[in-house]
Design a protein around this motif. Structure first.
Motif, PDB file in Angstrom:
ATOM      1  N   SER A 439       0.809  -1.218   0.000  1.00 17.76           N
ATOM      2  CA  SER A 439       0.000   0.000   0.000  1.00 17.76           C
ATOM      3  C   SER A 439       0.846   1.272   0.000  1.00 17.76           C
ATOM      4  O   SER A 439       0.336   2.365  -0.258  1.00 17.76           O
ATOM      5  N   LEU A 440       2.121   1.148   0.275  1.00 17.51           N
ATOM      6  CA  LEU A 440       2.979   2.318   0.385  1.00 17.51           C
ATOM      7  C   LEU A 440       3.273   2.898  -0.993  1.00 17.51           C
ATOM      8  O   LEU A 440       3.580   2.169  -1.933  1.00 17.51           O
ATOM      9  N   LEU A 605      12.567   6.846  18.470  1.00 13.97           N
ATOM     10  CA  LEU A 605      13.006   8.175  18.057  1.00 13.97           C
ATOM     11  C   LEU A 605      12.110   8.726  16.947  1.00 13.97           C
ATOM     12  O   LEU A 605      11.605   9.851  17.018  1.00 13.97           O
ATOM     13  N   THR A 606      11.894   7.914  15.919  1.00 12.20           N
ATOM     14  CA  THR A 606      11.071   8.347  14.782  1.00 12.20           C
ATOM     15  C   THR A 606       9.642   8.643  15.210  1.00 12.20           C
ATOM     16  O   THR A 606       9.050   9.660  14.811  1.00 12.20           O
ATOM     17  N   SER A 607       9.077   7.784  16.038  1.00 16.59           N
ATOM     18  CA  SER A 607       7.680   7.937  16.460  1.00 16.59           C
ATOM     19  C   SER A 607       7.465   9.220  17.251  1.00 16.59           C
ATOM     20  O   SER A 607       6.537   9.986  16.985  1.00 16.59           O
ATOM     21  N   LEU A 608       8.308   9.467  18.239  1.00  9.02           N
ATOM     22  CA  LEU A 608       8.093  10.614  19.111  1.00  9.02           C
ATOM     23  C   LEU A 608       8.391  11.938  18.416  1.00  9.02           C
ATOM     24  O   LEU A 608       7.754  12.954  18.702  1.00  9.02           O
ATOM     25  N   ILE A 632      11.338   1.091  10.287  1.00  9.46           N
ATOM     26  CA  ILE A 632      11.277   2.553  10.239  1.00  9.46           C
ATOM     27  C   ILE A 632      10.035   3.021   9.497  1.00  9.46           C
ATOM     28  O   ILE A 632       9.426   4.037   9.847  1.00  9.46           O
ATOM     29  N   VAL A 633       9.617   2.273   8.489  1.00  6.51           N
ATOM     30  CA  VAL A 633       8.426   2.652   7.729  1.00  6.51           C
ATOM     31  C   VAL A 633       7.181   2.595   8.608  1.00  6.51           C
ATOM     32  O   VAL A 633       6.292   3.455   8.502  1.00  6.51           O
ATOM     33  N   LYS A 634       7.085   1.627   9.505  1.00 11.97           N
ATOM     34  CA  LYS A 634       5.879   1.458  10.321  1.00 11.97           C
ATOM     35  C   LYS A 634       5.497   2.714  11.101  1.00 11.97           C
ATOM     36  O   LYS A 634       4.353   3.176  11.004  1.00 11.97           O
ATOM     37  N   ASP A 639       0.343   3.483  10.546  1.00  7.70           N
ATOM     38  CA  ASP A 639      -0.590   2.360  10.505  1.00  7.70           C
ATOM     39  C   ASP A 639      -0.324   1.361  11.624  1.00  7.70           C
ATOM     40  O   ASP A 639      -1.111   0.449  11.855  1.00  7.70           O
ATOM     41  N   PHE A 640       0.795   1.549  12.302  1.00  5.20           N
ATOM     42  CA  PHE A 640       1.209   0.549  13.277  1.00  5.20           C
ATOM     43  C   PHE A 640       1.968   1.250  14.387  1.00  5.20           C
ATOM     44  O   PHE A 640       2.903   2.012  14.127  1.00  5.20           O
ATOM     45  N   ILE A 641       1.549   1.056  15.621  1.00  3.92           N
ATOM     46  CA  ILE A 641       2.286   1.597  16.765  1.00  3.92           C
ATOM     47  C   ILE A 641       3.249   0.516  17.237  1.00  3.92           C
ATOM     48  O   ILE A 641       2.838  -0.514  17.762  1.00  3.92           O
TER      49      ILE A 641
END
Length: 683
Positions: A439-440, A605-608, A632-634, A639-641
């Protein structure tokens, strides 16, 4: 994996209302709920949510928290006339009953439990319940402070019983202390309760000694009750974010909850007559964003207080937009907590270091002499100083209400940010694209004159190396679309991460991006000139460096066991405070050679960091680290925690590095401040 956001609401809960004149209770009105729902409609948010029907809470569910005698009292109000309702109401502090109160209170309980079921069953990832009457003041055998049944406390007990949960975090950001929740769980180590609240040295309602910072729980529950007292009014966005970064998040990540419940009172927002605080609506988007990274995203937000309708409704909308995955608006206001906030942070960390590994290296003791003037100790009556009632503390004339309305109308227009139709895209060759979800969106590398110019201006030889040139085109294609707001975020592989980073920074400058935050994880093999204030570079590496840290060029040495995640303290204690002080317009995260964080640390790191810069993030990955691509894509797609793994304490040497960096740079980046060692003489 669960997706979607639940919204639980029923207009019937507006039938609970005051029938007689009561200057204390007159602010708890049905319009509080109606204004929230109408504003959600204005923003077209309701149709984006999963609607969850409301039901009544059962007597057995209410009895999880309340006594049968108290339940009978509330039940009997259904058949009372106004005179008896008024007499029954007078038996409690700041409460009123209506013939529909019992029905509405049961609906508020049932709505909250339906939200818990939706999230815990996986029907939705998170959600919000718009309910009244509120609940967090209500105690086992007493209504209190507009609250009848303790909705969130019942939800915690319910989740423990039905789903066998061992660790639940309750975050109470209402401006009043939710003493009812504190009493119910004071000896329960399975529930971590956090509350900030207007306290003013015990002079603000409910005026309890046990609302102060040193009330940490009792028995086996010691350390699981966190109180952050506000000893003055006017606290703003930076004060709230600083408390989350330096108090709540470190303890919450260590606690590792399985569910997060929020007692979401918006009387802590700007313009509210009760709180008299200055936090603007987007602040609640950032607070929500932080909490979404706990408990694998299982987050239930339940309405409590909020008495300025526009402030309340805008803040509710900001919270729900964040739950839906929309980018958070940039945080307005000064980026520095005030001295009184620093004192409270200092004292909370000092008393809780006995109970939490994340604070075990803190060398602090509580401050007794505060910048605000404490009232005399002992009972207020004995000093001649009477605690203020909610009404006395909450006087706000019509002129002030109109002024706040006008401010918010303009402010919300200024912070509005369009939501691009495509959230995340990548520019990769076909072999690596196979590693990603179908889907990306895959972007084809553009070969524009502009790209060639920026590459050749940097180094003319680069256009002669086809592999490097393709890699750089891929990166610039994604970066260009992010800057032009056609994408929110994107990812590209690089055969030379340091080189790509330098060219990306140059391209940002060409397009006049004002402030770029670059986090480079791994070994950098080229020096970058970033001291003009337009770029803030933080290099995280396990190697030692002789580099002298400057305001905009910071080296963070960090040794990490890739099997565990100890990077929590570096992110909450250093990287996020610096980033929130800087307030970037765009973020570049680079995963270079010899990175030592592992997938959990990089995902965290990426999420926050997505709470900043409208989530506009370019991630560059050295092609030797392609195995990290999926992880890293998630978090980029939302779409995904990801689960960041159980908490592991950082090495003492790592904690010392963070402490030293804070001391070096806290005058430059004031959100780093988390202590207030101020002597009487200095004051």
């Amino acid at each position: 994996m669960a997706s979607g956001t639940a919204l639980v609401y029923d207009e019937e809960m507006t039938s609970h209302k005051l029938l007689w004149n009561d200057p204390v209770c007159q602010i708890e009105v049905p319009e509080r709920l109606l204004s929230c729902y109408e504003r959600l409609q204005d923003y077209n948010l309701i149709e984006r949510c999963t609607s969850v029907p409301v039901r009544e809470g059962t007597e057995d569910e209410i009895l999880l928290v309340h006594s049968s005698d108290f339940l009978d009292v509330v039940k009997n109000t259904e058949k009372m006339m106004e005179e008896d309702l008024q007499k029954t109401s007078a038996e409690y502090d700041a409460v009123y009953f209506h013939p529909t109160t019992y029905r509405c209170a049961k609906l508020a309980v049932g709505a909250t439990l339906e939200l818990v079921d939706a999230v815990m069953s996986g029907r939705t990832r998170n959600g919000m319940a718009l309910v009244r009457p509120p609940g967090h003041h209500s105690q086992r055998s007493a209504a209190n402070g507009f609250c009848i049944f303790n909705n969130v406390a019942i939800a915690a007990k319910y989740a423990q019983r039905k789903y066998g949960l061992q660790r639940i975090l309750i975050v109470d950001w209402d401006v009043h202390h939710g003493q009812g929740i504190q009493y119910i769980f004071s000896e329960d180590p399975s529930v971590l309760y956090f509350s900030w609240h207007r306290f003013e040295h015990q002079q603000f309602w409910p005026s309890l000694r046990e609302s102060d910072y040193d009330a940490v729980g009792q028995g086996t529950g010691r350390g699981f009750n966190i109180n952050v007292p506000w000893n003055k009014t006017g606290m703003g966005n930076s004060d709230y974010v600083a408390v989350f970064l330096h108090v709540l998040l470190p303890l919450a990540f260590e606690f590792d909850p399985e569910l997060v419940l929020v007692s979401a009172g918006y009387d802590s927002g700007i313009g509210d007559p009760e709180g008299q605080m200055c936090a603007t609506p987007e602040c609640f988007a950032h607070l929500t964003h932080f909490l979404m990274h706990l408990a694998k995203g299982k987050l239930c937000v339940v309405l409590e207080g909020g008495y300025h309708w526009r402030s309340l409704s805008e803040s509710v909308c900001m919270t729900l937009k964040t739950l839906l995955g929309d980018p958070s608006p940039c945080l307005s206001g000064e980026k520095a907590p005030c001295l009184s906030t620093l004192e409270s942070i200092h004292n909370v960390r000092a008393v809780h270091k006995l109970y939490w590994k994340c604070l075990m290296y803190e060398d602090i003791t509580p401050l007794q002499d505060l910048s605000t003037k404490p009232y005399q100790t002992g009972k207020a009556e004995s000093t001649g100083v009477q605690p203020l009632t909610p009404q006395e503390c909450g006087t706000m004339g019509s002129d002030e209400i109109i002024k706040t309305d006008k401010f918010l109308e303009l402010h919300m227009k200024n912070i509005a940010f369009p939501r691009p139709s495509t959230k995340t895209a990548v520019a990769l060759d076909e072999s690596n694209a196979l590693l990603l979800p179908p889907s990306l969106q895959i972007e084809k590398a553009a070969d524009t004159k502009e790209f060639r110019n920026v590459i050749s201006d940097f180094d003319a030889k680069l256009v002669e190396d086809e592999k490097v040139l393709t890699s750089l085109r891929n990166m610039l294609t994604i970066l260009d679309k992010i800057i032009r707001k056609e994408l929110i975020s994107g990812l590209a592989l690089s055969s030379a991460a340091s080189l790509s980073t330098a060219i990306a920074i140059k391209y940002c400058s060409n397009l006049k991006v004002q402030k770029v935050l670059c986090i480079f994880v791994g070994d950098m093999d080229m020096k970058m000139d970033v001291d003009d204030g337009k770029v803030l570079l933080i290099n995280v590496s396990s190697k030692h460096s002789e580099q002298l840290n400057t305001k905009y060029n910071i080296f963070l040495q960090w040794k990490e066991d890739t099997e565990t995640t100890t990077f929590f303290s570096a992110i909450t204690g250093f990287i996020l405070p610096v980033a929130y002080s800087f307030q970037p317009d765009l973020i570049i995260i680079v995963i270079g050679q010899n990175q030592s964080l592992g997938k959990n640390g990089i995902s965290l790191l990426t999420s926050l960091l997505q709470g900043l810069a409208h989530s506009q993030i370019l991630t560059l990955i050295q092609d030797t680290e392609v195995n990290l691509l999926q992880d890293i894509v998630k978090p980029l797609t939302g779409d995904f925690i990801p689960y960041f793994g159980p908490y592991a304490p950082a090495l003492k040497e790592n904690e010392e590095i963070i402490k030293n960096l804070r001391e070096q740079l806290q005058q430059e980046w004031k959100m780093l401040q988390c202590s207030a060692k101020v002597s009487v003489a200095e004051r």
